[in-house]
Design a protein around this motif. Structure first.
Motif, mmCIF file in Angstrom:
data_model
loop_
_atom_site.group_PDB
_atom_site.id
_atom_site.type_symbol
_atom_site.label_atom_id
_atom_site.label_comp_id
_atom_site.label_asym_id
_atom_site.label_seq_id
_atom_site.Cartn_x
_atom_site.Cartn_y
_atom_site.Cartn_z
ATOM 1 N N GLY A 213 59.107 4.698 22.789
ATOM 2 C CA GLY A 213 60.960 5.763 23.662
ATOM 3 C C GLY A 213 61.038 5.236 24.989
ATOM 4 N N ASN A 214 62.228 5.795 25.342
ATOM 5 C CA ASN A 214 62.093 5.347 26.542
ATOM 6 C C ASN A 214 62.024 7.173 27.592
ATOM 7 O OD1 ASN A 214 62.103 4.462 29.226
ATOM 8 N ND2 ASN A 214 63.709 3.240 28.896
ATOM 9 N N PRO A 215 60.753 6.998 28.413
ATOM 10 C CA PRO A 215 60.579 8.404 29.283
ATOM 11 C C PRO A 215 61.830 8.462 30.394
ATOM 12 C CG PRO A 215 58.471 7.956 28.989
ATOM 13 C CD PRO A 215 59.826 6.259 28.620
ATOM 14 N N THR A 303 69.882 4.476 38.278
ATOM 15 C CA THR A 303 71.333 3.710 37.692
ATOM 16 C C THR A 303 70.787 3.762 36.117
ATOM 17 O OG1 THR A 303 71.501 2.252 39.712
ATOM 18 C CG2 THR A 303 72.497 0.745 37.406
ATOM 19 N N GLU A 304 69.153 3.083 35.661
ATOM 20 C CA GLU A 304 69.374 3.346 34.390
ATOM 21 C C GLU A 304 69.679 4.165 33.449
ATOM 22 O OE1 GLU A 304 65.396 1.056 33.289
ATOM 23 O OE2 GLU A 304 66.095 -0.219 35.131
ATOM 24 N N GLN A 305 69.070 5.109 33.731
ATOM 25 C CA GLN A 305 69.285 6.627 33.185
ATOM 26 C C GLN A 305 71.120 7.047 33.242
ATOM 27 O OE1 GLN A 305 66.703 9.106 36.250
ATOM 28 N NE2 GLN A 305 65.885 9.045 34.457
ATOM 29 N N LEU A 306 71.683 6.931 34.530
ATOM 30 C CA LEU A 306 72.590 7.039 33.988
ATOM 31 C C LEU A 306 74.454 5.967 32.983
ATOM 32 C CD1 LEU A 306 75.456 8.398 35.825
ATOM 33 C CD2 LEU A 306 75.802 6.065 37.319
ATOM 34 N N GLY A 369 75.449 0.225 26.761
ATOM 35 C CA GLY A 369 74.046 1.248 28.020
ATOM 36 C C GLY A 369 73.437 2.316 27.126
ATOM 37 N N ARG A 370 74.149 3.096 26.344
ATOM 38 C CA ARG A 370 73.403 4.396 25.278
ATOM 39 C C ARG A 370 71.607 3.097 24.446
ATOM 40 N NH1 ARG A 370 77.527 7.746 24.106
ATOM 41 N NH2 ARG A 370 77.404 9.198 25.343
ATOM 42 N N ARG A 371 72.686 1.723 23.811
ATOM 43 C CA ARG A 371 71.509 1.281 22.577
ATOM 44 C C ARG A 371 70.278 0.603 23.604
ATOM 45 N NH1 ARG A 371 76.386 -0.234 20.558
ATOM 46 N NH2 ARG A 371 76.565 -2.155 21.725
ATOM 47 N N ARG A 372 70.664 -0.159 24.926
ATOM 48 C CA ARG A 372 69.297 -0.949 25.831
ATOM 49 C C ARG A 372 68.875 0.716 25.627
ATOM 50 N NH1 ARG A 372 70.834 -5.703 26.829
ATOM 51 N NH2 ARG A 372 72.249 -6.879 25.387
ATOM 52 N N MET A 373 68.858 1.878 26.370
ATOM 53 C CA MET A 373 68.106 2.300 26.613
ATOM 54 C C MET A 373 67.876 3.014 26.170
ATOM 55 S SD MET A 373 67.492 2.132 30.094
ATOM 56 C CE MET A 373 67.310 3.066 30.235
ATOM 57 N N GLY A 374 68.078 3.635 24.831
ATOM 58 C CA GLY A 374 67.313 4.080 23.497
ATOM 59 C C GLY A 374 67.431 5.924 24.305
ATOM 60 N N PRO A 375 67.252 6.532 22.819
ATOM 61 C CA PRO A 375 67.322 8.212 23.362
ATOM 62 C C PRO A 375 66.431 9.259 23.981
ATOM 63 C CG PRO A 375 66.346 7.969 20.770
ATOM 64 C CD PRO A 375 66.717 6.296 21.324
ATOM 65 N N ALA A 376 66.845 10.265 23.862
ATOM 66 C CA ALA A 376 65.828 10.863 24.843
ATOM 67 C C ALA A 376 64.763 10.807 23.956
ATOM 68 C CB ALA A 376 65.469 12.068 25.305
ATOM 69 N N GLY A 377 63.176 11.120 24.904
ATOM 70 C CA GLY A 377 62.026 12.280 23.453
ATOM 71 C C GLY A 377 61.116 10.964 24.123
ATOM 72 N N GLY A 378 61.221 10.082 24.507
ATOM 73 C CA GLY A 378 59.992 9.075 24.637
ATOM 74 C C GLY A 378 58.581 10.460 25.505
ATOM 75 N N SER A 379 58.820 10.775 26.111
ATOM 76 C CA SER A 379 57.483 11.356 27.505
ATOM 77 C C SER A 379 56.992 12.236 26.062
ATOM 78 C CB SER A 379 57.681 12.143 28.433
ATOM 79 O OG SER A 379 59.243 11.721 28.649
ATOM 80 N N GLU A 380 57.196 12.833 25.067
ATOM 81 C CA GLU A 380 56.344 13.648 23.446
ATOM 82 C C GLU A 380 55.467 12.429 23.097
ATOM 83 O OE1 GLU A 380 55.676 16.888 23.663
ATOM 84 O OE2 GLU A 380 57.635 17.805 24.960
#
Length: 395
Positions: A213-215, A303-306, A369-380
């Motif tokens: 996942g992507n933090p 930019t990536e987060q946006l 953009g959503r597909r390329r960055m993935g969902p939240a939850g990577g930090s955990e």
């Protein structure tokens, strides 16, 4: 607390009862933010963990709040370099950094990491080759979170990566052979990269890479913006510079006048020109990003987060040190065109007008953009892997 790099007498016999220690290396502002999110999650799992952070580039300001709260300790020499940490983007930046003493800085950091390694406590590297190399040089067990490289930048459009695409295609990965070698060492207990495509490329070279996942997508606030009568509200979340006062001369020159910020916006200042309302807010990106329908961006991580929130963006490259044409084009390929690079202010204005009147196009780009960055939850997920593979294995 014992001096850095030392142990109290007798701790070898009782190390299983003592809190663990972890050294974190990161080399840039975006990497610092990612590291801090992982450390926040790790702190919830291991509140007894002693965390020591060595920012390799800049002051490591992203760690300041956690340090003040007692969650970690920053160590080592720190210096703001002329290139902003992007000396690999230009010869001029490299020469400026050399003149500012980057070699002496790197040598001091290398010595510090070597002292840490003699204790055998693990190291977590966040970034690219430099922190990975230092983690290997420590002689201790280490893990690596590879943040900047993705195979999307050469394996997909828009545009062509030119010779770089041919080079990476021959390798089958944007990561290079010397990086594979460091990731494949027995002491390297964890390799995590930003997406599954990149992980598959590394696995073909014998590196057991994961993409948990992507933090970058963690910690962003969702919600609607404040009610406003104006048909167009511009959001300008900034860093410490430029300050709201430094915006004033430019905005007056453009015909804006001071205004009252909308209630609940958290804006430090507001400016009006006709029906346009511009909000200025240092440090408000995480709160404001989800309000937008479209972004004008000249940054890396932000930019990536946006775009990861489903908000398409436009960029206009400048003279640097980071946000040059090559960097912007690479970012556009990484994000599947969800951020479009404009080669002039006129082209940006035309593209902006198109996207504002075409909500279906905005939504389509947002889905990419959503597909390329993935969902939240990577930090955990990363924190769990660090605990399992670095902290528990090192005991």
């Amino acid at each position: 607390m014992p001096p850095f790099g030392s142990k109290l007498p007798g701790t070898d016999r009782i190390s299983h009862r003592m809190p663990g220690r972890l050294l974190v290396l990161s080399n840039g502002h975006g990497e610092d933010l990612i590291a801090q999110r992982v450390l926040d999650a790790l702190g919830r799992r291991r509140p007894d963990l002693e965390v020591v952070v060595l920012p390799l580039v800049g002051e490591g300001s992203a760690f300041a709040a956690a340090e003040q709260a007692g969650g970690l300790r920053r160590v080592g020499p720190r210096r703001a370099l002329p290139s902003g940490g992007f000396s690999n983007q230009s010869l001029r930046g490299l020469l400026a950094d050399l003149g500012a003493g980057v070699l002496g800085l790197s040598l001091s950091q290398w010595r510090l990491v070597r002292r840490w390694g003699r204790c055998g406590d693990p190291v977590l590297a966040v970034g690219d080759l430099l922190p990975l190399l230092l983690a290997w040089a420590s002689g201790a067990p280490y893990g690596f979170i590879g943040t900047p490289k993705s195979d999307y930048t050469w394996a997909s459009g828009p545009g062509s990566a030119g010779l770089a695409a041919c080079y990476h295609g021959l390798k089958g990965s944007e990561w290079d052979p010397w990086e594979w070698a460091l990731m494949g060492r027995r002491r390297c207990r964890l390799v995590a990269v930003r997406d599954g495509l990149t992980a598959r490329g590394l696995r073909r070279h014998g590196v057991p890479a994961l993409a948990p996942g992507n933090p970058m997508m963690d910690g962003l606030q969702a919600g609607a913006g404040p009610a406003a009568a104006q048909p167009l509200v511009l959001l300008a979340p900034t860093g410490a510079r430029p300050s709201p006062a430094e915006w004033a001369p430019l905005l007056r020159e453009l015909g804006y006048g001071p205004a009252d910020p909308p209630p609940g916006s958290g804006a430090a200042a507001a400016w009006r020109r006709g029906s346009h309302l511009l909000l200025i807010g240092p440090g408000r990106f995480a709160d404001w990003a989800s309000w937008a329908e479209l972004g004008l961006a000249a940054a890396g991580t932000a930019t990536e987060q946006l775009v990861g929130l489903g908000i398409p963006a436009l960029s206009l490259p400048g003279p640097g040190p980071q946000f040059k044409g090559g960097f912007a084009a690479r970012q556009s390929r990484l994000l599947g065109g969800a951020v479009a690079v404009c080669d002039s202010p006129a082209a940006l204005a035309a593209r902006l007008e198109l996207l504002l009147r075409e909500p279906a196009l905005r939504r389509a780009l947002g889905r990419i953009g959503r597909r390329r960055m993935g969902p939240a939850g990577g930090s955990e997920a990363l924190a769990a892997l660090v605990e399992e593979r670095l902290l528990q294995a090192a005991r």
